[in-house]
Design a protein around this motif. Structure first.
Motif, PDB file in Angstrom:
ATOM      1  N   ASP A 224       0.702  -1.203   0.020  1.00 17.65           N
ATOM      2  CA  ASP A 224       0.030  -0.028  -0.072  1.00 17.65           C
ATOM      3  C   ASP A 224       0.985   1.220  -0.084  1.00 17.65           C
ATOM      4  O   ASP A 224       0.472   2.412  -0.409  1.00 17.65           O
ATOM      5  N   HIS A 225       2.125   1.178   0.536  1.00 17.92           N
ATOM      6  CA  HIS A 225       2.868   2.326   0.820  1.00 17.92           C
ATOM      7  C   HIS A 225       4.325   2.395   0.020  1.00 17.92           C
ATOM      8  O   HIS A 225       4.901   1.342  -0.153  1.00 17.92           O
ATOM      9  N   LEU A 226       4.987   3.617  -0.098  1.00 21.69           N
ATOM     10  CA  LEU A 226       6.408   3.382  -0.451  1.00 21.69           C
ATOM     11  C   LEU A 226       7.195   4.594   0.174  1.00 21.69           C
ATOM     12  O   LEU A 226       6.391   5.552   0.669  1.00 21.69           O
ATOM     13  N   PHE A 227       8.527   4.501   0.266  1.00 24.18           N
ATOM     14  CA  PHE A 227       9.211   5.436   0.933  1.00 24.18           C
ATOM     15  C   PHE A 227      10.015   6.313  -0.151  1.00 24.18           C
ATOM     16  O   PHE A 227      10.227   5.689  -1.352  1.00 24.18           O
ATOM     17  N   GLU A 228      10.033   7.632   0.229  1.00 23.77           N
ATOM     18  CA  GLU A 228      10.631   8.484  -0.879  1.00 23.77           C
ATOM     19  C   GLU A 228      11.285   9.674  -0.120  1.00 23.77           C
ATOM     20  O   GLU A 228      10.975  10.051   0.886  1.00 23.77           O
ATOM     21  N   CYS A 229      12.473   9.974  -0.711  1.00 21.36           N
ATOM     22  CA  CYS A 229      13.363  11.190  -0.007  1.00 21.36           C
ATOM     23  C   CYS A 229      14.053  11.723  -1.253  1.00 21.36           C
ATOM     24  O   CYS A 229      14.731  11.013  -2.110  1.00 21.36           O
ATOM     25  N   ASP A 230      13.901  13.043  -1.248  1.00 22.88           N
ATOM     26  CA  ASP A 230      14.627  13.659  -2.609  1.00 22.88           C
ATOM     27  C   ASP A 230      15.924  14.442  -2.004  1.00 22.88           C
ATOM     28  O   ASP A 230      15.933  14.843  -1.000  1.00 22.88           O
ATOM     29  N   PHE A 231      16.827  14.392  -2.996  1.00 26.47           N
ATOM     30  CA  PHE A 231      18.149  15.490  -3.049  1.00 26.47           C
ATOM     31  C   PHE A 231      18.162  16.479  -3.719  1.00 26.47           C
ATOM     32  O   PHE A 231      18.030  16.307  -5.016  1.00 26.47           O
ATOM     33  N   LYS A 232      18.284  17.633  -3.118  1.00 26.54           N
ATOM     34  CA  LYS A 232      18.085  18.770  -3.754  1.00 26.54           C
ATOM     35  C   LYS A 232      19.089  19.866  -3.050  1.00 26.54           C
ATOM     36  O   LYS A 232      19.130  19.648  -1.914  1.00 26.54           O
ATOM     37  N   ASN A 233      19.479  20.909  -3.868  1.00 25.60           N
ATOM     38  CA  ASN A 233      20.300  21.889  -3.292  1.00 25.60           C
ATOM     39  C   ASN A 233      21.452  21.370  -2.237  1.00 25.60           C
ATOM     40  O   ASN A 233      21.868  21.927  -1.328  1.00 25.60           O
ATOM     41  N   GLY A 234      21.997  20.240  -2.775  1.00 26.75           N
ATOM     42  CA  GLY A 234      23.131  19.741  -2.178  1.00 26.75           C
ATOM     43  C   GLY A 234      22.681  18.989  -0.738  1.00 26.75           C
ATOM     44  O   GLY A 234      23.862  18.635  -0.153  1.00 26.75           O
ATOM     45  N   GLU A 235      21.527  18.514  -0.613  1.00 29.15           N
ATOM     46  CA  GLU A 235      21.259  18.135   0.757  1.00 29.15           C
ATOM     47  C   GLU A 235      19.963  17.327   0.651  1.00 29.15           C
ATOM     48  O   GLU A 235      18.971  17.600  -0.156  1.00 29.15           O
ATOM     49  N   TRP A 236      19.889  16.203   1.293  1.00 32.61           N
ATOM     50  CA  TRP A 236      18.690  15.412   1.567  1.00 32.61           C
ATOM     51  C   TRP A 236      17.442  16.157   2.184  1.00 32.61           C
ATOM     52  O   TRP A 236      17.673  16.589   3.194  1.00 32.61           O
ATOM     53  N   GLN A 237      16.332  15.951   1.499  1.00 29.28           N
ATOM     54  CA  GLN A 237      15.091  16.617   2.097  1.00 29.28           C
ATOM     55  C   GLN A 237      14.399  15.817   3.049  1.00 29.28           C
ATOM     56  O   GLN A 237      15.027  14.696   3.392  1.00 29.28           O
ATOM     57  N   LYS A 238      13.243  16.303   3.501  1.00 31.76           N
ATOM     58  CA  LYS A 238      12.383  15.430   4.402  1.00 31.76           C
ATOM     59  C   LYS A 238      11.749  14.189   3.810  1.00 31.76           C
ATOM     60  O   LYS A 238      10.947  14.329   2.820  1.00 31.76           O
ATOM     61  N   PRO A 239      12.158  13.284   4.444  1.00 32.40           N
ATOM     62  CA  PRO A 239      11.526  11.899   3.640  1.00 32.40           C
ATOM     63  C   PRO A 239      10.291  11.591   4.214  1.00 32.40           C
ATOM     64  O   PRO A 239       9.545  12.285   5.022  1.00 32.40           O
ATOM     65  N   ILE A 240       9.496  10.722   3.369  1.00 29.34           N
ATOM     66  CA  ILE A 240       7.971  10.659   3.154  1.00 29.34           C
ATOM     67  C   ILE A 240       7.613   9.086   3.327  1.00 29.34           C
ATOM     68  O   ILE A 240       8.333   8.767   2.276  1.00 29.34           O
ATOM     69  N   ILE A 241       6.934   8.707   3.709  1.00 28.74           N
ATOM     70  CA  ILE A 241       5.973   7.396   3.474  1.00 28.74           C
ATOM     71  C   ILE A 241       4.713   7.712   2.992  1.00 28.74           C
ATOM     72  O   ILE A 241       3.967   8.417   3.594  1.00 28.74           O
ATOM     73  N   LYS A 242       4.355   7.318   1.887  1.00 28.67           N
ATOM     74  CA  LYS A 242       2.983   7.766   1.238  1.00 28.67           C
ATOM     75  C   LYS A 242       2.375   6.762   0.565  1.00 28.67           C
ATOM     76  O   LYS A 242       3.220   5.698   0.373  1.00 28.67           O
ATOM     77  N   PRO A 243       1.085   6.575   0.202  1.00 32.44           N
ATOM     78  CA  PRO A 243       0.151   5.798  -0.535  1.00 32.44           C
ATOM     79  C   PRO A 243       1.102   5.568  -1.890  1.00 32.44           C
ATOM     80  O   PRO A 243       1.627   6.212  -2.720  1.00 32.44           O
ATOM     81  N   TYR A 244       1.323   4.175  -2.447  1.00 37.38           N
ATOM     82  CA  TYR A 244       1.899   3.809  -3.625  1.00 37.38           C
ATOM     83  C   TYR A 244       1.260   4.523  -4.594  1.00 37.38           C
ATOM     84  O   TYR A 244      -0.137   4.094  -4.852  1.00 37.38           O
ATOM     85  N   ALA A 245       1.795   5.126  -5.448  1.00 38.10           N
ATOM     86  CA  ALA A 245       1.047   5.882  -6.755  1.00 38.10           C
ATOM     87  C   ALA A 245       2.130   6.067  -7.719  1.00 38.10           C
ATOM     88  O   ALA A 245       3.277   6.415  -7.496  1.00 38.10           O
ATOM     89  N   PRO A 246       1.601   6.306  -9.153  1.00 32.30           N
ATOM     90  CA  PRO A 246       2.579   6.872  -9.939  1.00 32.30           C
ATOM     91  C   PRO A 246       2.915   8.314  -9.667  1.00 32.30           C
ATOM     92  O   PRO A 246       2.312   9.072  -8.903  1.00 32.30           O
TER      93      PRO A 246
END
Length: 355
Positions: A35-57
């Motif tokens: 039902d869910h996936l984990f996601e974390c973006d890297f921007k401006n030279g650093e890792w952003q706030k991670p999130i677990i959210k519903p699986y979706a495109p």
């Protein structure tokens, strides 16, 4: 949907679960996701706030560098549920280290351990109902990272997305396989990215594997790029050869992936008193052993398949069939490893980690 905050990870829960629609007895590997996936973006030279959210495109810019220059890496891991409903990971520290080794080789940022491990554990806890009990059942885990920076200039991206997907799994291969020994194509070359779990490594295997499939073989045993005389990997797995009572496998290198199942089987085999010889294995040596009867077994080893028996191989249009043997090393080691992973037997190696 509901949103919570746990250990710096934002969690958005799915309003309904898909689990009731899943036939866990008839799973096709890698087709069903939780039902869910984990996601974390890297921007401006650093890792952003991670999130677990519903699986979706999700949407991406058509000029994202992953589409044009192939900066994409991944890992393959598994989790298991024991009879007490506790969830266990198998050697996650090794996956984490290899993931970041791949990132370094592909000019991508390393993922901090707290993001990788904490994100993985909280995702598994949230979707714990999807982790099925029983030997043969597992949760396949796919951490991956892609370049999301926009632009078609040929340089590394400045933005990345790290994600973790969960997919309930049964056995990867349903039976024994026949393989074709490569005489022209190679999986990787010295100085290349063969030791990284880069997406392009796998894409490059599809064409020669398709050619082998047309000849009735399920996989290819890759040979070295320079001479095609040394045996390296089988399909997407590391490969072992038993000649008489010695278990042979090629050493890791720039061309060969440092498989976690591979290193576990080596250590486990040694602890069982099996003679293990890690050295280059020649095609000529394998053919001669097949001819004189000293070749007893060939099997692949990897996270998805664990151990996959190879029933025969072809080289220079000659097919060599393996004679089945009782109490094979493949069956012994697979049983011992899967029993350890499923907490059916004691983990004397300290490889399992409770979620």
């Amino acid at each position: 949907m509901s949103t919570t905050q746990t250990n710096k990870i934002e969690i958005i829960k799915a309003s309904t679960s898909k689990i009731k629609d899943v036939d866990f007895d008839n799973l096709h590997f890698g087709d069903v996701f939780t039902d869910h996936l984990f996601e974390c973006d890297f921007k401006n030279g650093e890792w952003q706030k991670p999130i677990i959210k519903p699986y979706a495109p999700f949407l991406m810019d058509p000029s994202s560098k992953v589409f044009h220059y192939g900066q994409a890496i991944f890992e393959g891991m598994k989790a298991y549920k024991d009879d007490n409903n506790d969830i266990w990971l198998f050697r996650p520290d090794e996956n984490f280290k290899r993931f970041n080794n791949s990132a370094t080789r592909m000019a991508m940022p390393e993922v901090p351990e707290e993001i990788f491990m904490e994100g993985l554990k909280q995702l598994l806890q949230l979707d714990e109902a999807w982790v099925q009990k029983g030997n043969g059942s597992s949760m396949y885990i796919r951490p991956f990272m892609i370049a999301t920076g926009a632009g078609v200039m040929a340089n590394p991206s400045d933005e990345y997305k790290f994600m973790i997907l969960l997919s309930p799994a049964k056995a990867y291969y349903s039976g024994e396989v026949k393989v074709l020994i490569a005489e022209h194509f190679s999986r990787a070359a010295n100085g290349g990215i063969g030791a990284a779990k880069a997406a392009g490594n796998y894409a490059a295997q599809f064409y020669p594997t398709n050619l082998a499939n047309k000849e009735g073989f399920q996989q290819v045993i890759w040979t070295d790029d320079a001479t095609h005389t040394k045996l390296e990997e089988a399909g997407t797995m590391n490969v072992f050869f038993r000649i008489n009572n010695t278990l042979l496998t090629a050493p890791t290198s720039e061309r060969i992936l440092d498989g976690i199942t591979r290193k576990s089987l080596i250590e486990m085999a040694k602890s069982e008193g099996i003679n293990v010889d890690v050295r280059p294995v020649l095609v000529s040596e394998l053919v001669e052993a097949a001819k004189n009867g000293s070749l007893k077994e060939i099997f692949g080893a990897g996270t998805a398949a664990v151990v996959s028996v190879i029933k025969g191989f072809s080289y220079q249009d000659v097919y060599y069939e393996m004679t089945p043997i009782e109490n094979s090393y493949a069956s012994q080691l697979k049983e011992k490893l899967t029993n350890l992973q499923n907490k059916i037997s004691e983990d004397a190696f300290g490889w399992t980690v409770k979620v």
